[in-house]
Design an enzyme around this catalytic site. Structure first.
Site, mmCIF file in Angstrom:
data_model
loop_
_atom_site.group_PDB
_atom_site.id
_atom_site.type_symbol
_atom_site.label_atom_id
_atom_site.label_comp_id
_atom_site.label_asym_id
_atom_site.label_seq_id
_atom_site.Cartn_x
_atom_site.Cartn_y
_atom_site.Cartn_z
ATOM 1 C CD GLU A 34 35.341 38.026 38.347
ATOM 2 O OE1 GLU A 34 34.851 39.002 38.944
ATOM 3 O OE2 GLU A 34 36.531 37.977 37.954
ATOM 4 C CG ASP A 86 37.882 46.275 42.929
ATOM 5 O OD1 ASP A 86 37.519 45.568 41.970
ATOM 6 O OD2 ASP A 86 37.885 45.855 44.109
ATOM 7 C CG ASP A 100 33.939 47.202 41.914
ATOM 8 O OD1 ASP A 100 32.809 46.725 42.136
ATOM 9 O OD2 ASP A 100 34.774 46.666 41.168
ATOM 10 C CD GLU A 115 35.163 41.694 44.948
ATOM 11 O OE1 GLU A 115 35.758 40.903 45.711
ATOM 12 O OE2 GLU A 115 35.717 42.225 43.966
HETATM 13 O O1 KIV Z 1 36.446 45.195 39.039
HETATM 14 C C1 KIV Z 1 35.860 44.805 38.031
HETATM 15 O O2 KIV Z 1 36.179 45.191 36.894
HETATM 16 C C2 KIV Z 1 34.760 43.870 38.199
HETATM 17 C C3 KIV Z 1 34.256 43.181 36.982
HETATM 18 C C4 KIV Z 1 35.228 42.166 36.547
HETATM 19 C C5 KIV Z 1 32.903 42.597 37.186
HETATM 20 O O3 KIV Z 1 34.314 43.642 39.295
#
Ligand code: KIV
Length: 255
Positions: free
Chosen positions: A183, A44, A83, A115
């Protein structure tokens, strides 16, 4: 051979690193796939690097489905993970099942990423895995909570927050995730997590001890106007494109 979540888990046991990058369009996804990247994440973060938002919060399910379809059309080998965007899974178990199921039904991707490791997330992930939806976890800096944590800051920097991240990671593993993004946490914490978990850890700003690494591809290529402090760009495509466009413009204006 097309990658599966089993290939990704096996890599940890064979001592091989997992290479992961983000994509949001057909063309770039095809290049990453041709380069042999193991996991292509339709992150995302596309809200920031592709759509121009200041955070990932405005990204919708329709945005993710649209970009994930384009990415899947370009990928033959890599595992495509998508995501779930902000507020597409947090409000109820039913919402998380419908959102994750929509991604698999409509895009051709093989897995979703969510997340957080709070108890309600663990419960939702357990259910998704039970109904056959592979899930990648994400702890440490979780950008959908940017306002709660006061910016894109490093997490797990005190003994108390280290403990919370460790407990969340173990609970997520028990719930059935096949890999975990770490992260922007201290490398010592990432090393401890990597040792404690049987599933692969995929780091971004978490040191080199993780089982794999992921970057936002625009940052890797030096395309972004801004990138996080832990990113080492491997190219400067922004200036290459600028020079190329200016050379074309100069030619056209001289005809
Ligand atoms: O949204 C994204 O690109 C991510 C990565 C930074 C792991 O979650």
């Amino acid at each position: 051979m097309a990658r599966t979540i089993q290939h990704i888990i096996q890599k940890k046991h064979q001592g091989e690193r997992v290479v992961a990058l983000t994509a949001s369009d057909y063309l770039l996804a095809g290049v990453l796939d041709q380069a042999g990247v193991d996991i292509i994440l339709v992150g995302d973060s596309l809200g920031m690097v592709t759509l121009g938002y200041a955070t990932t919060l405005p990204v919708t399910m329709d945005d993710m489905v649209h970009h994930a379809k384009a990415v899947c059309r370009g990928v033959k080998q890599a595992l495509v993970v998508v995501d779930l965007p902000f507020l597409s899974y947090q409000s109820s178990l039913e919402q998380s099942i419908l959102s994750a199921g929509r991604i698999l039904k409509e895009t051709g991707a093989q897995a979703v990423k969510v997340e957080g490791g709070q108890p309600f997330m663990v419960e939702a992930i357990e259910r998704l895995v039970q109904i056959g939806i592979p899930v990648m976890g994400h702890v440490g800096l979780t950008p959908q909570s940017v306002h709660q944590v006061g910016g894109f800051r490093r997490q797990g920097t005190t003994p108390e927050t280290e403990e919370i991240i460790l407990a969340q990671a173990l609970a997520l593993e028990r719930a059935g995730i096949f890999a975990l993004v770490l992260e922007h946490i201290p490398s010592s914490l990432a090393a401890q997590l990597t040792k404690s978990l049987a599933i692969p850890t995929i780091g971004i700003g978490a040191g080199t001890s993780c089982d794999g690494q992921i970057l936002v591809t625009a940052d890797l290529l030096g395309l972004s106007e801004w990138h996080p402090p832990f990113v080492k760009p491997y190219a400067n495509l922004r200036s290459l494109i600028l020079d190329t466009v200016q050379a074309f413009a100069a030619d056209v204006r001289s005809y």
